[in-house]
Design an enzyme around this catalytic site. Structure first.
Site, PDB file in Angstrom:
ATOM      1  N   SER A 175       2.874  -8.001  -7.373  1.00 52.51           N
ATOM      2  CA  SER A 175       4.274  -7.705  -7.451  1.00 52.51           C
ATOM      3  C   SER A 175       5.078  -8.672  -8.222  1.00 52.51           C
ATOM      4  O   SER A 175       4.573  -9.636  -8.794  1.00 52.51           O
ATOM      5  CB  SER A 175       4.982  -7.684  -5.875  1.00 52.51           C
ATOM      6  N   ASP A 206       2.563  -4.179  -9.521  1.00 54.35           N
ATOM      7  CA  ASP A 206       2.927  -3.534  -8.440  1.00 54.35           C
ATOM      8  C   ASP A 206       4.362  -3.365  -8.342  1.00 54.35           C
ATOM      9  O   ASP A 206       5.171  -4.300  -8.724  1.00 54.35           O
ATOM     10  CB  ASP A 206       2.547  -4.050  -7.035  1.00 54.35           C
ATOM     11  N   HIS A 207       4.924  -2.050  -8.416  1.00 52.37           N
ATOM     12  CA  HIS A 207       6.342  -1.977  -8.343  1.00 52.37           C
ATOM     13  C   HIS A 207       7.305  -2.635  -9.407  1.00 52.37           C
ATOM     14  O   HIS A 207       8.247  -3.478  -9.451  1.00 52.37           O
ATOM     15  CB  HIS A 207       7.101  -2.458  -7.115  1.00 52.37           C
ATOM     16  N   ASP A 210       8.005   1.719 -11.387  1.00 50.88           N
ATOM     17  CA  ASP A 210       8.855   2.447 -10.222  1.00 50.88           C
ATOM     18  C   ASP A 210      10.027   2.633 -10.564  1.00 50.88           C
ATOM     19  O   ASP A 210      11.061   2.060 -10.381  1.00 50.88           O
ATOM     20  CB  ASP A 210       8.636   1.534  -8.920  1.00 50.88           C
ATOM     21  N   GLU A 245       6.445   6.721  -9.748  1.00 53.43           N
ATOM     22  CA  GLU A 245       6.679   6.940  -8.374  1.00 53.43           C
ATOM     23  C   GLU A 245       7.773   7.962  -8.338  1.00 53.43           C
ATOM     24  O   GLU A 245       8.610   7.935  -8.963  1.00 53.43           O
ATOM     25  CB  GLU A 245       6.948   5.822  -7.368  1.00 53.43           C
ATOM     26  N   HIS A 254       1.619   4.375  -0.955  1.00 53.85           N
ATOM     27  CA  HIS A 254       2.134   2.778  -0.615  1.00 53.85           C
ATOM     28  C   HIS A 254       2.320   2.652   0.858  1.00 53.85           C
ATOM     29  O   HIS A 254       2.178   3.611   1.627  1.00 53.85           O
ATOM     30  CB  HIS A 254       3.385   2.594  -1.411  1.00 53.85           C
ATOM     31  N   GLY A 255       2.503   1.479   1.267  1.00 53.44           N
ATOM     32  CA  GLY A 255       3.055   1.246   2.650  1.00 53.44           C
ATOM     33  C   GLY A 255       1.944   1.678   3.474  1.00 53.44           C
ATOM     34  O   GLY A 255       2.192   2.378   4.506  1.00 53.44           O
ATOM     35  N   THR A 294       0.537  -5.941   3.878  1.00 51.68           N
ATOM     36  CA  THR A 294       0.999  -6.395   5.296  1.00 51.68           C
ATOM     37  C   THR A 294      -0.261  -7.044   6.120  1.00 51.68           C
ATOM     38  O   THR A 294       0.015  -7.995   6.543  1.00 51.68           O
ATOM     39  CB  THR A 294       1.862  -5.606   5.994  1.00 51.68           C
TER      40      THR A 294
HETATM   41  P1  13P Z   1       2.224  -2.644   3.195  1.00 48.27           P
HETATM   42  O1  13P Z   1       3.260  -3.227   3.231  1.00 48.27           O
HETATM   43  O2  13P Z   1       2.173  -1.395   4.183  1.00 48.27           O
HETATM   44  O3  13P Z   1       0.927  -3.270   3.185  1.00 48.27           O
HETATM   45  O4  13P Z   1       2.240  -1.781   1.657  1.00 48.27           O
HETATM   46  C1  13P Z   1       2.067  -2.494   0.642  1.00 48.27           C
HETATM   47  C2  13P Z   1       2.418  -1.715  -0.817  1.00 48.27           C
HETATM   48  O5  13P Z   1       2.796  -0.576  -0.660  1.00 48.27           O
HETATM   49  C3  13P Z   1       2.246  -2.610  -1.729  1.00 48.27           C
HETATM   50  O6  13P Z   1       3.120  -1.724  -2.708  1.00 48.27           O
HETATM   51  O1  G3H Z   2       5.953  -3.807  -2.656  1.00 41.98           O
HETATM   52  C1  G3H Z   2       5.656  -4.243  -1.562  1.00 41.98           C
HETATM   53  C2  G3H Z   2       4.626  -5.464  -1.406  1.00 41.98           C
HETATM   54  O2  G3H Z   2       4.172  -5.613  -0.109  1.00 41.98           O
HETATM   55  C3  G3H Z   2       4.822  -6.809  -2.191  1.00 41.98           C
HETATM   56  O3  G3H Z   2       5.855  -7.526  -1.568  1.00 41.98           O
HETATM   57  O4  G3H Z   2       7.528  -8.223  -3.063  1.00 41.98           O
HETATM   58  O5  G3H Z   2       7.177  -9.496  -0.981  1.00 41.98           O
HETATM   59  O6  G3H Z   2       5.439  -9.484  -3.169  1.00 41.98           O
HETATM   60  P1  G3H Z   2       6.502  -8.607  -2.251  1.00 41.98           P
HETATM   61 ZN    ZN Z   3       4.584  -0.453  -2.717  1.00 37.02          ZN
END
Ligand code: 13P
Ligand code: G3H
Ligand code: ZN
Length: 336
Positions: free
Chosen positions: A50, A83-84, A105, A142, A220-221, A266
């Site tokens: 991220s 990521d994002h 994103d 996204e 995601h998530g 997570t």
């Molecule tokens: P979680 O918080 O469910 O692990 O999701 C991570 C995620 O989507 C990172 O982009």
């Molecule tokens: O986008 C969510 C991921 O779990 C990354 O989290 O931005 O705290 O590194 P973070």
């Molecule tokens: Zn995500």
């Protein structure tokens, strides 16, 4: 093996009918745990960072750790993904650093919090696709927004992905992979009870996949927030409130309907925290970080091994020869 393209990993996953876990990393132990799990299970894998991870590690440390990972585990096909990405410049700097895949994103404005409008999303995503594909780099976009704001990312407002809009979005942007909003959220506190069809719209995945059979869908998530991991933290002094994540069976259902990339952060954070708390609770005089980081690494590896097996990527590492980014670049150029 060099870092490989995420596009190729996902194309192969689609051909083989399996999903690929995309695991967030912030430090050496996480990268080692993912690579060790991938090696043991013979899995192709996606490692993602991220914006927070990039600033925590200073990109250069992260990229060198990734190069070390490819040297130490030459048998593992691995893609390095942003990521994002919150704006095109963030994606461009990742490409310059050596990431083989980026997420733009554009469902949120550059603050990473305010939901954007469709035209904004198309514009910034298309901008990234043009530059990324010219370098052989994969792009994830996204459409729709996840719930939850606990990690500082997201608006807290849920807007599920509209399947018809998804078709227009993919056509106008040319993305390789589409993150869909189906009711999940980032972090540990996703649901207050086991999720049913009311809160987790798995039917949307099916509908989007039928309209976009060639687009790789991303969930995601997708941490499952296993009770054992939460209990372990609480057993050793933590205070995580009762909570539910995304059941693995729902993810497996998604994989049967076009989900190819599954984002998990997570669950590894929970595993790491529980293992460290256990060491601290057992020996209050312990101050050698290796004594708690090694068990933390083992605990994360166990989570990754389990997910790689459940998502179906296990056993597929040797299925194909990785293409270079140059080969991908030529392929994208030929497709225009
Ligand atoms: P979680 O918080 O469910 O692990 O999701 C991570 C995620 O989507 C990172 O982009
Ligand atoms: O986008 C969510 C991921 O779990 C990354 O989290 O931005 O705290 O590194 P973070
Ligand atoms: Zn995500």
């Amino acid at each position: 093996m060099p870092l490989v393209s995420m596009r190729q990993l996902l194309d192969e996953a689609a051909a083989g009918g399996y999903g690929v876990g995309a695991f967030n990393v912030n430090n050496m132990e996480q990268i080692q745990a993912v690579m060790d799990a991938a090696s043991d299970t013979r899995s192709p894998v996606i490692i993602q960072a991220s914006r927070g991870a990039r600033s925590y590690t200073n990109d250069r440390f992260l990229i060198h750790l990734m190069w070390a990972a490819t040297e130490v585990y030459p048998e593992v096909p691995v893609a390095l993904h942003l990521d994002h990405g919150n704006e095109p410049d963030t994606c461009f700097s990742a490409i310059e650093q050596g990431f083989t895949s980026v997420m733009m994103d554009g469902s949120l404005l550059a603050d990473g919090k305010t939901p954007s409008d469709f035209e904004y999303n198309v514009r910034v995503t298309r901008q990234v696709v043009e530059r990324a594909h010219a370098a052989g780099v994969t792009v994830e976009g996204e459409l729709g927004t996840l719930g939850g704001i606990e990690d500082g990312h997201g608006s807290g407002e849920v807007h599920l992905t509209d399947p018809d809009q998804a078709v227009e979005f993919v056509e106008r942007t040319g993305i390789d992979a589409l993150a869909v909003a189906i009711g999940t959220s980032h972090g540990a506190y996703k649901f207050t009870k086991p999720p049913d069809g009311e809160v987790l719209a798995m039917n949307l995945i099916e509908e989007i996949h039928s309209k976009l059979p060639d687009t790789h869908l991303v969930m995601h998530g997708s941490s499952s927030v296993p009770k054992e991991l939460v209990d372990e933290i609480n057993r050793y002094g933590g205070e995580i409130a009762p909570t539910w994540g995304v059941p693995v069976e729902e993810i497996q259902l998604g994989i049967r309907h076009g989900v190819r990339k599954i984002n998990v952060d997570t669950d590894a954070r929970l595993a790491m925290t529980g293992a460290i708390r256990k060491v601290f609770a057992g020996d209050k005089g312990e101050f050698d970080p290796r004594k708690y980081l090694a068990p933390a690494r083992d605990a994360m590896k166990a989570v990754y091994v389990e997910r790689m097996t459940q998502f179906g990527q296990a056993g597929h590492a040797g299925d194909y020869e990785p293409l270079t980014l140059e080969e991908l670049r030529e392929r994208y150029a030929a497709a225009v």
